[in-house]
Design an enzyme around this catalytic site. Structure first.
Site, PDB file in Angstrom:
ATOM      1  CG  PHE A 163      -2.098   0.922   1.079  1.00 49.22           C
ATOM      2  CD1 PHE A 163      -3.205   0.575   0.325  1.00 49.22           C
ATOM      3  CD2 PHE A 163      -2.086   2.160   1.705  1.00 49.22           C
ATOM      4  CE1 PHE A 163      -4.286   1.437   0.189  1.00 49.22           C
ATOM      5  CE2 PHE A 163      -3.160   3.025   1.579  1.00 49.22           C
ATOM      6  CZ  PHE A 163      -4.256   2.665   0.822  1.00 49.22           C
ATOM      7  CB  ILE A 180      -0.812 -13.661  -0.824  1.00 40.97           C
ATOM      8  CG1 ILE A 180       0.550 -13.604  -1.541  1.00 40.97           C
ATOM      9  CG2 ILE A 180      -1.385 -15.073  -0.826  1.00 40.97           C
ATOM     10  CD1 ILE A 180       1.667 -14.313  -0.820  1.00 40.97           C
ATOM     11  CG  HIS A 193      -6.320  -6.377   3.808  1.00 37.49           C
ATOM     12  ND1 HIS A 193      -5.052  -6.762   3.413  1.00 37.49           N
ATOM     13  CD2 HIS A 193      -6.191  -5.151   4.367  1.00 37.49           C
ATOM     14  CE1 HIS A 193      -4.202  -5.815   3.744  1.00 37.49           C
ATOM     15  NE2 HIS A 193      -4.857  -4.827   4.326  1.00 37.49           N
ATOM     16  CG  PHE A 239       1.577  -3.057 -11.264  1.00 42.31           C
ATOM     17  CD1 PHE A 239       1.238  -2.440 -10.076  1.00 42.31           C
ATOM     18  CD2 PHE A 239       1.032  -4.301 -11.548  1.00 42.31           C
ATOM     19  CE1 PHE A 239       0.365  -3.053  -9.178  1.00 42.31           C
ATOM     20  CE2 PHE A 239       0.161  -4.921 -10.663  1.00 42.31           C
ATOM     21  CZ  PHE A 239      -0.172  -4.296  -9.472  1.00 42.31           C
TER      22      PHE A 239
END
Length: 197
Positions: A62, A87, A93, A118
Site C-alpha cells: 500500500f 496474496i 483486504h 507495476f
C-alpha cells in the site's frame, strides 16, 4: 511517420529506483533478485553503493505508490520499478490493497512522465506467488526488462521531440496536452448552457 521502440542496448546510461515491499519478503526478495539479475546482464551496476540503482524498502504494498511517485518526481531516474506481493486471504483486504496499489502506481507514471513499472504479484495463494518469483519463472526479470525498454523508449522519444523543437515532454513548449485545466479558464472551454437550448 516515425516508429518509436525501446531497445535493450546502451542501457548503461540509465538510472533506476526499485521500491520493494517488506511484507511477503519471501516473495519480494526473490523478485528483487530476478530484477537485479536482468539489470546486471544488461550492463547496469546493481550495487546499492553504486550510482545506477537506488533501493527503497517500504512496509507493504500500500505504501509503494507514494514512494514511487516521489522518486519519479525527483527526475533522477529513467524508470522506477515497484516490487511487491499481495496474496488473497479470507477477508476483502486483498481487493482493496491490490486495486489501490495498481491505481497508485499507474497514477505515479501518468503524473510524472517517468515509467513506473507495476511489479506487484497478486495471487490467491503463497504457492502461486512463489511460482511467479522463481519456482517456475521469476517475474522480477520481466519487470526489469520492462523498465529497460520503457527507459529506452522515453529517452528516444524525448530526444526526437527535442530535435523537432517541441522541448521536453510536458513542458510549456511541448505539443502535449496540459494535465489539468486552469479553473478560471474552464468556463471558457465549456459550452454555455443557454446556447445548447
Amino acid at each position: 511517420m516515425t516508429v518509436f521502440e525501446g531497445t535493450f542496448v546502451n542501457a548503461s546510461r540509465f538510472r533506476f529506483a526499485i521500491v520493494i515491499a517488506r511484507f511477503n519478503d519471501l516473495v519480494t526478495g526473490k523478485l528483487l533478485a530476478g530484477c537485479q539479475d536482468a539489470l546486471k546482464r544488461h550492463g547496469i551496476d546493481v550495487d546499492p553503493h553504486g550510482t545506477q540503482v537506488d533501493y527503497v524498502w517500504v512496509p507493504g504494498c500500500f505504501e509503494i505508490p507514494l514512494v514511487a511517485r516521489q522518486l519519479a518526481l525527483s527526475q533522477r531516474y529513467d524508470a522506477v520499478i515497484c516490487l511487491g506481493a499481495v496474496i488473497r486471504g479470507q477477508t476483502p483486504h486483498f481487493d482493496y490493497v491490490a486495486a489501490e496499489v495498481a491505481k497508485g502506481v499507474a497514477a505515479a507514471g501518468f503524473q510524472t512522465g517517468v515509467p513506473v513499472i507495476f511489479g506487484v504479484v497478486t495471487t490467491d495463494t503463497m504457492q502461486q506467488a512463489l511460482e511467479r518469483a522463481g519456482i517456475k519463472s521469476n517475474l522480477g526479470w520481466n519487470y526489469a526488462m520492462n523498465a529497460l525498454e520503457m527507459a529506452s523508449l522515453m529517452y528516444g522519444f524525448k530526444s526526437s521531440t527535442q530535435r523537432e523543437g517541441y522541448g521536453e515532454i510536458g513542458d510549456a513548449t511541448s505539443a502535449t496536452l496540459p494535465a489539468t485545466v486552469n479553473a478560471s479558464r474552464s468556463s471558457e472551454l465549456l459550452p454555455d448552457k443557454e446556447s445548447q437550448k
